[in-house]
Design a protein around this motif. Structure first.
Motif, PDB file in Angstrom:
ATOM      1  N   THR A  60       0.852  -1.192   0.000  1.00 17.89           N
ATOM      2  CA  THR A  60       0.000   0.000   0.000  1.00 17.89           C
ATOM      3  C   THR A  60       0.882   1.234   0.000  1.00 17.89           C
ATOM      4  O   THR A  60       1.943   1.264   0.621  1.00 17.89           O
ATOM      5  CB  THR A  60      -0.942   0.064   1.214  1.00 17.89           C
ATOM      6  OG1 THR A  60      -0.170   0.087   2.411  1.00 17.89           O
ATOM      7  CG2 THR A  60      -1.902  -1.108   1.250  1.00 17.89           C
TER       8      THR A  60
ATOM      9  N   ILE B 202       0.321   5.628   0.170  1.00 11.93           N
ATOM     10  CA  ILE B 202      -0.586   6.761   0.338  1.00 11.93           C
ATOM     11  C   ILE B 202       0.083   7.963  -0.312  1.00 11.93           C
ATOM     12  O   ILE B 202       1.237   8.273  -0.004  1.00 11.93           O
ATOM     13  CB  ILE B 202      -0.882   7.035   1.830  1.00 11.93           C
ATOM     14  CG1 ILE B 202      -1.579   5.822   2.451  1.00 11.93           C
ATOM     15  CG2 ILE B 202      -1.727   8.298   1.976  1.00 11.93           C
ATOM     16  CD1 ILE B 202      -1.839   5.935   3.938  1.00 11.93           C
TER      17      ILE B 202
ATOM     18  N   ILE C 192      -5.171   6.164  -1.269  1.00 15.18           N
ATOM     19  CA  ILE C 192      -4.433   4.988  -0.847  1.00 15.18           C
ATOM     20  C   ILE C 192      -4.514   3.985  -1.995  1.00 15.18           C
ATOM     21  O   ILE C 192      -5.579   3.777  -2.586  1.00 15.18           O
ATOM     22  CB  ILE C 192      -4.954   4.377   0.479  1.00 15.18           C
ATOM     23  CG1 ILE C 192      -3.992   3.299   0.978  1.00 15.18           C
ATOM     24  CG2 ILE C 192      -6.386   3.885   0.371  1.00 15.18           C
ATOM     25  CD1 ILE C 192      -4.194   2.890   2.428  1.00 15.18           C
TER      26      ILE C 192
ATOM     27  N   GLY D  55      -7.189  -3.620   5.934  1.00 22.22           N
ATOM     28  CA  GLY D  55      -6.551  -2.668   6.843  1.00 22.22           C
ATOM     29  C   GLY D  55      -6.323  -1.288   6.242  1.00 22.22           C
ATOM     30  O   GLY D  55      -5.609  -0.474   6.829  1.00 22.22           O
ATOM     31  N   LEU D  56      -6.933  -0.996   5.099  1.00 22.13           N
ATOM     32  CA  LEU D  56      -6.697   0.294   4.450  1.00 22.13           C
ATOM     33  C   LEU D  56      -7.336   1.451   5.213  1.00 22.13           C
ATOM     34  O   LEU D  56      -6.760   2.538   5.296  1.00 22.13           O
ATOM     35  CB  LEU D  56      -7.190   0.266   3.003  1.00 22.13           C
ATOM     36  CG  LEU D  56      -6.584  -0.827   2.115  1.00 22.13           C
ATOM     37  CD1 LEU D  56      -7.140  -0.740   0.708  1.00 22.13           C
ATOM     38  CD2 LEU D  56      -5.078  -0.769   2.118  1.00 22.13           C
TER      39      LEU D  56
ATOM     40  N   ASN E  36      -7.674   1.602   8.389  1.00 16.02           N
ATOM     41  CA  ASN E  36      -6.756   1.820   9.509  1.00 16.02           C
ATOM     42  C   ASN E  36      -5.523   2.608   9.056  1.00 16.02           C
ATOM     43  O   ASN E  36      -5.058   3.509   9.753  1.00 16.02           O
ATOM     44  CB  ASN E  36      -6.357   0.479  10.108  1.00 16.02           C
ATOM     45  CG  ASN E  36      -5.718   0.632  11.455  1.00 16.02           C
ATOM     46  OD1 ASN E  36      -6.290   1.255  12.350  1.00 16.02           O
ATOM     47  ND2 ASN E  36      -4.540   0.081  11.614  1.00 16.02           N
ATOM     48  N   SER E  37      -5.005   2.289   7.876  1.00 14.24           N
ATOM     49  CA  SER E  37      -3.847   3.024   7.344  1.00 14.24           C
ATOM     50  C   SER E  37      -4.196   4.491   7.100  1.00 14.24           C
ATOM     51  O   SER E  37      -3.395   5.383   7.398  1.00 14.24           O
ATOM     52  CB  SER E  37      -3.359   2.395   6.039  1.00 14.24           C
ATOM     53  OG  SER E  37      -2.845   1.104   6.273  1.00 14.24           O
ATOM     54  N   LEU E  38      -5.391   4.747   6.575  1.00 11.10           N
ATOM     55  CA  LEU E  38      -5.813   6.131   6.342  1.00 11.10           C
ATOM     56  C   LEU E  38      -6.029   6.871   7.657  1.00 11.10           C
ATOM     57  O   LEU E  38      -5.653   8.048   7.784  1.00 11.10           O
ATOM     58  CB  LEU E  38      -7.081   6.166   5.482  1.00 11.10           C
ATOM     59  CG  LEU E  38      -6.878   5.742   4.030  1.00 11.10           C
ATOM     60  CD1 LEU E  38      -8.225   5.581   3.319  1.00 11.10           C
ATOM     61  CD2 LEU E  38      -5.988   6.720   3.278  1.00 11.10           C
TER      62      LEU E  38
ATOM     63  N   ASN F 122      -4.446   6.237  10.454  1.00 13.30           N
ATOM     64  CA  ASN F 122      -3.095   6.508  10.962  1.00 13.30           C
ATOM     65  C   ASN F 122      -2.450   7.681  10.237  1.00 13.30           C
ATOM     66  O   ASN F 122      -1.744   8.482  10.858  1.00 13.30           O
ATOM     67  CB  ASN F 122      -2.220   5.257  10.855  1.00 13.30           C
ATOM     68  CG  ASN F 122      -2.606   4.210  11.876  1.00 13.30           C
ATOM     69  OD1 ASN F 122      -3.191   4.510  12.907  1.00 13.30           O
ATOM     70  ND2 ASN F 122      -2.306   2.961  11.572  1.00 13.30           N
ATOM     71  N   LYS F 123      -2.707   7.809   8.947  1.00 12.64           N
ATOM     72  CA  LYS F 123      -2.200   8.955   8.189  1.00 12.64           C
ATOM     73  C   LYS F 123      -2.774  10.250   8.762  1.00 12.64           C
ATOM     74  O   LYS F 123      -2.046  11.236   8.963  1.00 12.64           O
ATOM     75  CB  LYS F 123      -2.550   8.805   6.697  1.00 12.64           C
ATOM     76  CG  LYS F 123      -2.150   9.982   5.836  1.00 12.64           C
ATOM     77  CD  LYS F 123      -0.645  10.080   5.691  1.00 12.64           C
ATOM     78  CE  LYS F 123      -0.240  11.160   4.713  1.00 12.64           C
ATOM     79  NZ  LYS F 123       1.213  11.337   4.647  1.00 12.64           N
TER      80      LYS F 123
ATOM     81  N   ASN G 272      -1.094  11.025  12.033  1.00 15.90           N
ATOM     82  CA  ASN G 272       0.263  11.539  11.798  1.00 15.90           C
ATOM     83  C   ASN G 272       0.241  12.993  11.343  1.00 15.90           C
ATOM     84  O   ASN G 272       1.075  13.793  11.776  1.00 15.90           O
ATOM     85  CB  ASN G 272       0.993  10.670  10.774  1.00 15.90           C
ATOM     86  CG  ASN G 272       1.354   9.307  11.324  1.00 15.90           C
ATOM     87  OD1 ASN G 272       1.438   9.106  12.534  1.00 15.90           O
ATOM     88  ND2 ASN G 272       1.538   8.349  10.436  1.00 15.90           N
TER      89      ASN G 272
END
Length: 172
Positions: free
Chosen positions: A3, A5, A64, A106-107, A109-111, A113-114, A117
């Motif tokens: 993945t 982003i 993503i 889990g995308l 969740n990744s977004l 987390n982005k 951040n």
């Protein structure tokens, strides 16, 4: 899983419009009338509207990618771009959408987390978002991630008033 982003630019407006229509429609068409869905899609995701949002320095969009396919996107807002009056220490997550065929990887969740951040980089102490009171899947996801319901507001899907729960998370 591969993945990536990437930040969206004005050059991505057409792709953003396409994924916005697809993901919003897939998420909400079963619970709303076709007329209200069309009215909302036309208003919120009109190309000129998206270009205006992409050009706003207080709003950021990210795609993503799952392998090489655009699988979803994130929109965050700060300052006066937030959809509710919020203080300078807040970041709004306005949209996290993942295409149906890419869900479960889990995308989302990744977004999220982005977004966290970005909030940390901007020295924000809280992040918040609105979630439709009937979107059980999203409500469960955000509760699991430490968001709590702090208030609610009206959201108009065409001519129908709906209620969004405002959910907030304090950052460390």
């Amino acid at each position: 899983m591969t993945t990536i982003i990437r930040k969206c630019t004005l050059n991505n407006a057409n792709q953003l419009q396409e994924i916005s229509y697809e993901t919003f429609n897939d998420t909400f068409k079963q619970q709303n009338s076709p007329e209200n869905m069309q009215a909302y899609l036309k208003k919120a995701f009109q190309l000129e509207q998206l270009k205006s949002e992409l050009a706003n320095p207080s709003s950021l969009f990210f795609f993503i990618y799952f392998h090489s396919d655009i699988a979803g996107y994130l929109k965050v807002n700060v300052a006066d771009a937030q959809t509710e009056k919020a203080d300078a220490t807040s970041l709004e997550i306005e949209r996290i959408y993942v295409k149906k065929q890419f869900q479960g990887h889990g995308l989302g969740n990744s977004l999220l987390n982005k977004a966290i951040n970005i909030a940390n980089d901007l020295k924000k102490t809280t992040i918040w978002l609105g979630v439709w009171e009937n979107n059980e899947k999203a409500l469960a996801f955000y509760k699991k991630k430490g968001f709590i319901k702090t208030s609610s507001h009206s959201f108009y899907m065409g001519d129908e008033e709906q209620i969004d729960f405002i959910m907030t998370k304090t950052l460390d």
